[in-house]
Design a protein around this motif. Structure first.
Motif, PDB file in Angstrom:
ATOM      1  N   ASP A 118       0.847  -1.183   0.000  1.00  0.00           N
ATOM      2  CA  ASP A 118       0.000   0.000   0.000  1.00  0.00           C
ATOM      3  C   ASP A 118       0.889   1.241   0.000  1.00  0.00           C
ATOM      4  O   ASP A 118       1.829   1.335   0.800  1.00  0.00           O
ATOM      5  CB  ASP A 118      -0.909  -0.014   1.227  1.00  0.00           C
ATOM      6  CG  ASP A 118      -1.931   1.116   1.222  1.00  0.00           C
ATOM      7  OD1 ASP A 118      -3.085   0.872   0.861  1.00  0.00           O
ATOM      8  OD2 ASP A 118      -1.548   2.256   1.575  1.00  0.00           O
ATOM      9  N   LEU A 119       0.585   2.195  -0.886  1.00  0.00           N
ATOM     10  CA  LEU A 119       1.432   3.378  -1.054  1.00  0.00           C
ATOM     11  C   LEU A 119       1.592   4.164   0.238  1.00  0.00           C
ATOM     12  O   LEU A 119       2.647   4.765   0.483  1.00  0.00           O
ATOM     13  CB  LEU A 119       0.835   4.284  -2.142  1.00  0.00           C
ATOM     14  CG  LEU A 119       1.633   5.544  -2.505  1.00  0.00           C
ATOM     15  CD1 LEU A 119       2.921   5.171  -3.211  1.00  0.00           C
ATOM     16  CD2 LEU A 119       0.792   6.479  -3.376  1.00  0.00           C
ATOM     17  N   ALA A 120       0.556   4.178   1.073  1.00  0.00           N
ATOM     18  CA  ALA A 120       0.617   4.930   2.324  1.00  0.00           C
ATOM     19  C   ALA A 120       0.912   4.048   3.526  1.00  0.00           C
ATOM     20  O   ALA A 120       1.403   4.541   4.538  1.00  0.00           O
ATOM     21  CB  ALA A 120      -0.696   5.688   2.552  1.00  0.00           C
ATOM     22  N   GLY A 121       0.629   2.756   3.406  1.00  0.00           N
ATOM     23  CA  GLY A 121       0.764   1.879   4.556  1.00  0.00           C
ATOM     24  C   GLY A 121       1.985   0.994   4.559  1.00  0.00           C
ATOM     25  O   GLY A 121       2.394   0.498   5.614  1.00  0.00           O
ATOM     26  N   ASN A 122       2.584   0.774   3.388  1.00  0.00           N
ATOM     27  CA  ASN A 122       3.735  -0.131   3.287  1.00  0.00           C
ATOM     28  C   ASN A 122       4.949   0.512   2.639  1.00  0.00           C
ATOM     29  O   ASN A 122       5.847  -0.195   2.168  1.00  0.00           O
ATOM     30  CB  ASN A 122       3.355  -1.391   2.495  1.00  0.00           C
ATOM     31  CG  ASN A 122       2.240  -2.169   3.138  1.00  0.00           C
ATOM     32  OD1 ASN A 122       1.139  -2.238   2.609  1.00  0.00           O
ATOM     33  ND2 ASN A 122       2.497  -2.743   4.310  1.00  0.00           N
ATOM     34  N   VAL A 123       4.972   1.810   2.596  1.00  0.00           N
ATOM     35  CA  VAL A 123       6.137   2.536   2.096  1.00  0.00           C
ATOM     36  C   VAL A 123       6.649   3.421   3.225  1.00  0.00           C
ATOM     37  O   VAL A 123       5.872   4.117   3.884  1.00  0.00           O
ATOM     38  CB  VAL A 123       5.802   3.391   0.860  1.00  0.00           C
ATOM     39  CG1 VAL A 123       7.012   4.238   0.449  1.00  0.00           C
ATOM     40  CG2 VAL A 123       5.374   2.494  -0.296  1.00  0.00           C
ATOM     41  N   ARG A 124       7.950   3.373   3.461  1.00  0.00           N
ATOM     42  CA  ARG A 124       8.576   4.151   4.532  1.00  0.00           C
ATOM     43  C   ARG A 124       8.972   5.518   3.951  1.00  0.00           C
ATOM     44  O   ARG A 124      10.089   5.717   3.476  1.00  0.00           O
ATOM     45  CB  ARG A 124       9.780   3.398   5.067  1.00  0.00           C
ATOM     46  CG  ARG A 124      10.226   3.809   6.464  1.00  0.00           C
ATOM     47  CD  ARG A 124      11.407   2.975   6.918  1.00  0.00           C
ATOM     48  NE  ARG A 124      11.110   1.552   7.001  1.00  0.00           N
ATOM     49  CZ  ARG A 124      12.029   0.608   7.161  1.00  0.00           C
ATOM     50  NH1 ARG A 124      13.316   0.938   7.244  1.00  0.00           N
ATOM     51  NH2 ARG A 124      11.680  -0.664   7.219  1.00  0.00           N
ATOM     52  N   GLY A 155      11.156  -5.229   6.642  1.00  0.00           N
ATOM     53  CA  GLY A 155      10.052  -5.757   7.423  1.00  0.00           C
ATOM     54  C   GLY A 155       8.839  -5.917   6.530  1.00  0.00           C
ATOM     55  O   GLY A 155       8.903  -6.561   5.479  1.00  0.00           O
ATOM     56  N   ASP A 156       7.726  -5.323   6.924  1.00  0.00           N
ATOM     57  CA  ASP A 156       6.510  -5.394   6.109  1.00  0.00           C
ATOM     58  C   ASP A 156       6.458  -4.304   5.043  1.00  0.00           C
ATOM     59  O   ASP A 156       5.481  -4.213   4.297  1.00  0.00           O
ATOM     60  CB  ASP A 156       5.269  -5.261   7.008  1.00  0.00           C
ATOM     61  CG  ASP A 156       5.109  -6.452   7.943  1.00  0.00           C
ATOM     62  OD1 ASP A 156       5.556  -7.554   7.567  1.00  0.00           O
ATOM     63  OD2 ASP A 156       4.551  -6.265   9.047  1.00  0.00           O
ATOM     64  N   ASP A 157       7.475  -3.471   4.982  1.00  0.00           N
ATOM     65  CA  ASP A 157       7.459  -2.361   4.028  1.00  0.00           C
ATOM     66  C   ASP A 157       7.931  -2.801   2.649  1.00  0.00           C
ATOM     67  O   ASP A 157       8.698  -3.756   2.503  1.00  0.00           O
ATOM     68  CB  ASP A 157       8.325  -1.208   4.528  1.00  0.00           C
ATOM     69  CG  ASP A 157       7.762  -0.555   5.784  1.00  0.00           C
ATOM     70  OD1 ASP A 157       6.529  -0.623   5.961  1.00  0.00           O
ATOM     71  OD2 ASP A 157       8.537   0.000   6.565  1.00  0.00           O
ATOM     72  N   LEU A 158       7.469  -2.079   1.656  1.00  0.00           N
ATOM     73  CA  LEU A 158       7.828  -2.351   0.264  1.00  0.00           C
ATOM     74  C   LEU A 158       9.016  -1.517  -0.170  1.00  0.00           C
ATOM     75  O   LEU A 158       9.837  -1.949  -0.981  1.00  0.00           O
ATOM     76  CB  LEU A 158       6.621  -2.044  -0.637  1.00  0.00           C
ATOM     77  CG  LEU A 158       6.823  -2.140  -2.145  1.00  0.00           C
ATOM     78  CD1 LEU A 158       7.025  -3.594  -2.551  1.00  0.00           C
ATOM     79  CD2 LEU A 158       5.612  -1.545  -2.874  1.00  0.00           C
TER      80      LEU A 158
END
Length: 466
Positions: A86-92, A218-221
């Motif tokens: 998710d662009l807002a939830g999985n990007v740091r 981690g869970d980030d893309l």
């Protein structure tokens, strides 16, 4: 035209040309894509698409448009090893040196490399029985009626041949990118000069691919520190297909990343987060760093023309070349194809001026205006900083500050940046109040990620940096 078959010719077989060919296939008996490159079966970087070596982002609205054009293609890409999130939830994200609060916003990321994405789009386009390719053909110019009121086709020359040939067409679509010669061709046919807007940003970026021995995400893309007026350097460090990691790092106004390995590592240490540099302690470089220069943005104002010939449309970067840092190009190309489809659905020939006006109003203006405001936030970028632009810059800064404290603000901002919502959505009264309230709140406490040890230069390509 009775039983006579209709033909549309697309100049350029890159992403914008393929999207255009897809919608034309529903309205014309034959669609022919003309390109200088070999296209069919290619799954690597093409000579005619040098930016294919670098990260090419597809925004969330672009993913939606692509899925509308090719139902099921998103899942096909994921099945082929393309990561998603998710662009807002999985990007740091890091704005103005601070990490934002992550919040799922329903914004699907398709983290495909450019060759991977182009291959899937091309294969889906090629599957239409009325679409064909004229590969390895140079495009020489347009043909027109004696009074030049209508374009009748295109002159081409096959590689290795000494003979020119004419390809007749009911519609020609120019998708040849920034180097489009349509403005010159129109002038030669007696039409007014096409107005162009240019802004010098002096962007330079460097890309390299890696295989990681440890996962820093981690869970980030992706890890994306964004350039700001305080630090005009940034990067995108994302998982991509082939179990690889793709890094593109950039600077503006001539402050460009180096292409030697140690110099690149040192540059990454100057960014607003040490996450990327630390991750590269455990990275195997898969290729050499490659540079790309983008001196100016460019917009051709076809919508302002007093007259245009029938039978000619333009799309993609041939109309508007955005600052590539904002990853709007492919999304705008997909939306341009949907606009084109709207002008074809009746079966009547499209009206060029109306197409260009709709393209400007509905597709190009919102992202162009938003990123123009951002670009002018950098002091060295020339342009008229009107009171309205300064007010927008101040509010945008407030939104970015608030996003480091409030995930709801992050999600709203990313929906606008992802072109799912129009920029004016950020001015909703409830969101404005939330932004202002967050300006008064302290930043949340975060555990420091720590600074990395020095990263030596690998002795040779393929040797893990330790």
């Amino acid at each position: 035209m009775g039983d006579q078959k209709t033909r549309a010719v697309v100049l350029g077989g890159s992403i914008a040309g393929l999207f255009a060919a897809r919608v034309l296939a529903d309205s014309y008996d034959e669609v022919l894509i003309v390109d200088r490159d070999t296209l069919v079966g290619v799954d690597t970087v093409r000579r005619g698409c040098p930016q294919g070596r670098h990260i090419n982002g597809l925004l969330a609205r672009g993913q939606e448009a692509m899925e509308e054009l090719y139902p099921g293609i998103t899942e096909e890409l994921f099945a082929d090893g393309v990561p998603t999130g998710d662009l807002a939830g999985n990007v740091r994200w890091y704005f103005r040196g601070r990490p934002v609060v992550q919040e799922k916003a329903g914004l699907v990321c398709v983290a495909a490399s450019r060759p991977m994405l182009e291959r899937h789009v091309r294969e889906r386009t090629q599957a239409f029985s009325n679409v064909s390719f004229a590969e390895r053909h140079d495009i020489l110019g347009l043909t027109a009626t004696p009074d030049n009121s209508r374009i009748t086709g295109v002159r081409v020359q096959r590689a290795g041949s000494e003979h020119e040939e004419d390809i007749t067409a009911d519609l020609v679509v120019d998708a040849t990118g920034r180097g489009s010669r349509t403005p010159l061709w129109l002038t030669a046919l007696g039409y007014p000069e096409v107005q162009e807007d240019r802004k010098r940003i002096g962007l330079g970026y460097v890309t390299q691919h890696y295989r990681l021995t440890r996962d820093p995400y981690g869970d980030d893309l992706s890890i994306n520190p964004v350039a700001s007026p305080e630090l005009p350097r940034g990067a995108i460090f994302t998982k991509t297909d082939g179990d690889r990691v793709e890094l593109t790092t950039y600077g503006i106004l001539g402050d460009h990343p180096p292409t030697d390995q140690q110099g690149l590592y040192d540059w990454l240490g100057t960014l607003s987060t040490q996450d990327i540099r630390k991750a590269l302690e455990h990275a195997e470089p898969l290729d050499e760093p490659v540079a790309f220069r983008f001196p100016t943005t460019l917009r051709r104002r076809y919508e302002s023309m007093s007259r245009l010939p029938d039978g000619l449309l333009v799309t993609g970067d041939a109309v508007c070349c955005f600052n590539p840092v904002y990853a709007q190009g492919m999304t705008v190309a997909a939306l341009a194809a949907l606009t084109m489809r709207d002008h074809l659905h009746t079966g009547a020939a499209p009206q060029p001026l109306q197409y260009f006006r709709d393209l400007a109003d509905d597709v190009i203006d919102p992202p162009w205006d938003m990123t123009h405001v951002v670009d002018l936030g950098f002091e060295g970028v020339e342009g008229d900083r009107t009171p309205a632009i300064r007010a927008q810059q101040l509010y945008l800064k407030s939104v970015q500050v608030a996003s480091a404290k409030d995930g709801v603000v992050t999600a709203s901002y990313m929906r606008a940046a992802g072109m799912v919502d129009r920029p004016e959505s950020l001015m909703r009264p409830a969101l404005v109040l939330r932004v202002l309230w967050n300006l008064l709140r302290p930043y949340p406490r975060r555990v420091p990620r720590g600074r990395p040890a020095s990263i030596p230069t690998p002795a040779r390509r393929g040797v893990t940096a330790r």
